[in-house]
Design a protein around this motif. Sequence first.
Motif, PDB file in Angstrom:
ATOM      1  N   TYR A  73       0.812  -1.221   0.000  1.00  0.00           N
ATOM      2  CA  TYR A  73       0.000   0.000   0.000  1.00  0.00           C
ATOM      3  C   TYR A  73       0.846   1.274   0.000  1.00  0.00           C
ATOM      4  CZ  TYR A  73      -3.679   3.314   1.181  1.00  0.00           C
ATOM      5  OH  TYR A  73      -4.553   4.367   1.174  1.00  0.00           O
ATOM      6  N   TYR A  74       1.915   1.276   0.814  1.00  0.00           N
ATOM      7  CA  TYR A  74       2.694   2.504   0.948  1.00  0.00           C
ATOM      8  C   TYR A  74       3.940   2.532   0.070  1.00  0.00           C
ATOM      9  CZ  TYR A  74      -0.287   3.483   4.933  1.00  0.00           C
ATOM     10  OH  TYR A  74      -1.370   3.722   5.725  1.00  0.00           O
TER      11      TYR A  74
ATOM     12  N   PRO B 248       3.449   1.751  -4.493  1.00  0.00           N
ATOM     13  CA  PRO B 248       3.066   2.881  -5.351  1.00  0.00           C
ATOM     14  C   PRO B 248       4.232   3.832  -5.604  1.00  0.00           C
ATOM     15  CG  PRO B 248       1.434   2.526  -3.649  1.00  0.00           C
ATOM     16  CD  PRO B 248       2.597   1.664  -3.297  1.00  0.00           C
ATOM     17  N   MET B 249       5.074   4.036  -4.590  1.00  0.00           N
ATOM     18  CA  MET B 249       6.232   4.906  -4.767  1.00  0.00           C
ATOM     19  C   MET B 249       7.189   4.320  -5.797  1.00  0.00           C
ATOM     20  SD  MET B 249       7.019   5.907  -0.813  1.00  0.00           S
ATOM     21  CE  MET B 249       8.481   6.876  -1.198  1.00  0.00           C
TER      22      MET B 249
ATOM     23  N   GLY C  75       5.377   4.471  -9.163  1.00  0.00           N
ATOM     24  CA  GLY C  75       4.930   5.797  -9.547  1.00  0.00           C
ATOM     25  C   GLY C  75       3.465   5.849  -9.959  1.00  0.00           C
ATOM     26  N   ILE C  76       2.665   4.915  -9.410  1.00  0.00           N
ATOM     27  CA  ILE C  76       1.222   4.948  -9.666  1.00  0.00           C
ATOM     28  C   ILE C  76       0.518   4.877  -8.324  1.00  0.00           C
ATOM     29  CG2 ILE C  76       1.235   3.902 -11.967  1.00  0.00           C
ATOM     30  CD1 ILE C  76       0.534   1.223 -10.410  1.00  0.00           C
ATOM     31  N   SER C  77      -0.773   5.222  -8.317  1.00  0.00           N
ATOM     32  CA  SER C  77      -1.477   5.083  -7.046  1.00  0.00           C
ATOM     33  C   SER C  77      -2.206   3.748  -7.019  1.00  0.00           C
ATOM     34  CB  SER C  77      -2.466   6.238  -6.865  1.00  0.00           C
ATOM     35  OG  SER C  77      -3.521   6.085  -7.776  1.00  0.00           O
ATOM     36  N   ILE C  78      -2.176   3.126  -5.865  1.00  0.00           N
ATOM     37  CA  ILE C  78      -2.857   1.836  -5.698  1.00  0.00           C
ATOM     38  C   ILE C  78      -3.852   2.007  -4.564  1.00  0.00           C
ATOM     39  CG2 ILE C  78      -2.567  -0.581  -5.064  1.00  0.00           C
ATOM     40  CD1 ILE C  78       0.228  -0.492  -6.205  1.00  0.00           C
ATOM     41  N   SER C  79      -5.105   1.655  -4.806  1.00  0.00           N
ATOM     42  CA  SER C  79      -6.108   1.809  -3.753  1.00  0.00           C
ATOM     43  C   SER C  79      -5.854   0.793  -2.654  1.00  0.00           C
ATOM     44  CB  SER C  79      -7.504   1.584  -4.342  1.00  0.00           C
ATOM     45  OG  SER C  79      -7.678   0.220  -4.642  1.00  0.00           O
ATOM     46  N   ASN C  80      -6.367   1.071  -1.458  1.00  0.00           N
ATOM     47  CA  ASN C  80      -6.160   0.118  -0.365  1.00  0.00           C
ATOM     48  C   ASN C  80      -6.837  -1.214  -0.667  1.00  0.00           C
ATOM     49  OD1 ASN C  80      -8.753   1.059  -0.037  1.00  0.00           O
ATOM     50  ND2 ASN C  80      -8.564   1.453   2.179  1.00  0.00           N
TER      51      ASN C  80
END
Lengths: 221, 252
Positions: free
Chosen positions: A77-78, A81-82, A85-90
């Motif tokens: 989760y934390y 994504p870093m 470089g994308i966002s991942i939902s919980n």
Amino acid sequence: MTYHWDFYTVMQSFDLLVWGVWTTFLYTVGSIAIGVVVGAASCYARISRFWWLRLISRSYQELFRCTPLLVQILWAYYALPMLLGISISNATAGLLTLSLYVGSFYAEIFRGGILAIDKGQREASAAIGMSGLQSMRYVILPQAVKNMLPAFINQSVIQLKNTSLLYAISIAELTYMTSVVTSETYRPLEAYSLAAVLYFAMLFPLTQVADHFERRMRRSD
Amino acid sequence: MTNSAVISVTGLGKSFGKLEVLRGIDLDLMPGEVLGVIGPSGSGKSTLIRCLNMMEVPSSGTIRFKGREVSPRFRGRGEAIGTGELRRKVGMVFQHFNLFPHLTVLANVTAGPIKVLGEPRGEVEARAMDLLGQVGLADKARAYPAHLSGGQKQRVAIARALAMRPEVLLLDEVTSALDPELVGEVLAVIRRLADTGMTMVLVTHEMGFAADVASRVLFMEGGRIAEQGSAEDILRKPESERLRAFLARFHA
Ligand SMILES: Nc1ncnc2c1ncn2[C@@H]1O[C@H](COP(=O)(O)OP(=O)(O)OP(=O)(O)O)[C@@H](O)[C@H]1O
Ligand SMILES: [Mg+2]
């Protein structure tokens, strides 16, 4: 000191707990379903004749079996994504991690079940012209599944309990919802007791099924 | 001669790591022939018979089935015959039966024709019942292998192999795991098969039986065919000292 039990207040928020049960159920079933597919693929890779497939599969299994699930969830989760470089939902991070985690255990359960079948079975099916896949489907798996069932159910029971770790990334499963109810009602004793009862009610039947199969297996030996 | 052989083996060698188990085996199996294979333990009898249906992949040499080279792959390429097709035509019966324990006797016999040959169930079952009748087990069709005696299991295993309508049957010490009183019923089935002209390779320690049904006998030693000839010659008039010594142990 006598504690004054007050389930009434907690019961006012019972719908939140029901929602938690439902979410827990969905994550359990979803991750088991994906885990079975991943586990089967990983098991197949581990008994394949290509060394690089075996290596990949083995690495995956050891990685997920030898790190704590909570760390995996937080990492997905934390940290992931870093890295990407994308966002991942919980929800995605949670479901993915749980699935891969249980898949690594299923893979070994499947492999153990298959390897436990006498190699004469493989030979006898080959001797009537069956391909590797046909032999697996008609001869090996039907026998192996029975052997795997108790371990498979036990792992699935653990899996349901493991969904409580999703609490750490704020997924609305039962443990998380219990904490919500607690902060609304200031009744942690009643709320967590109720949560325990709900977990128990979900899992007790499952463990009974596992025991049933285990007994039946021992009888047929 | 070679072109009419069902199975023809040339220069066959097999090693397990450093252990050379078969060396330079040449062999032609003619239609209708019953070939007995005898020899001391570890001489390579099982390995030889298992090479004939590619259960073991030879390290050197070639095996031909009706003139077509046998490939170790499931599907052959070009002229070569793959193991899938080969094993439909060359059946095998094992020392330890290896029946499918989760299937009934009938389903054991029909599995091959239905799943592998894709034949219609009704037809296959009728033929399977007929075969079970021939081996004296029609009344056991619905039973599971666990409820059968060793001799009954082996007769089911023979029926299972025959259900594929093979052109050759390979039998590796099929009575060795049986209690002595059950050996006879299995040998009787094999003898009847021999009478119907079935081509067979028969690895056995039953010298009397070999003498009786085999049209030719190979004596194997150290991975080679040490002596061969008619059953009469090999078993009653052995030439080499080794064969005489080997036979003496059985007559004792
Ligand atoms: N899969 C294998 N891996 C390694 N060695 C093997 C394998 N199969 C057979 N061998 C060895 O090859 C040799 C010949 O074995 P094989 O089974 O062909 O002998 P056999 O003549 O059938 O003996 P028996 O009368 O005891 O059945 C033995 O030394 C055996 O240990
Ligand atoms: Mg042998």
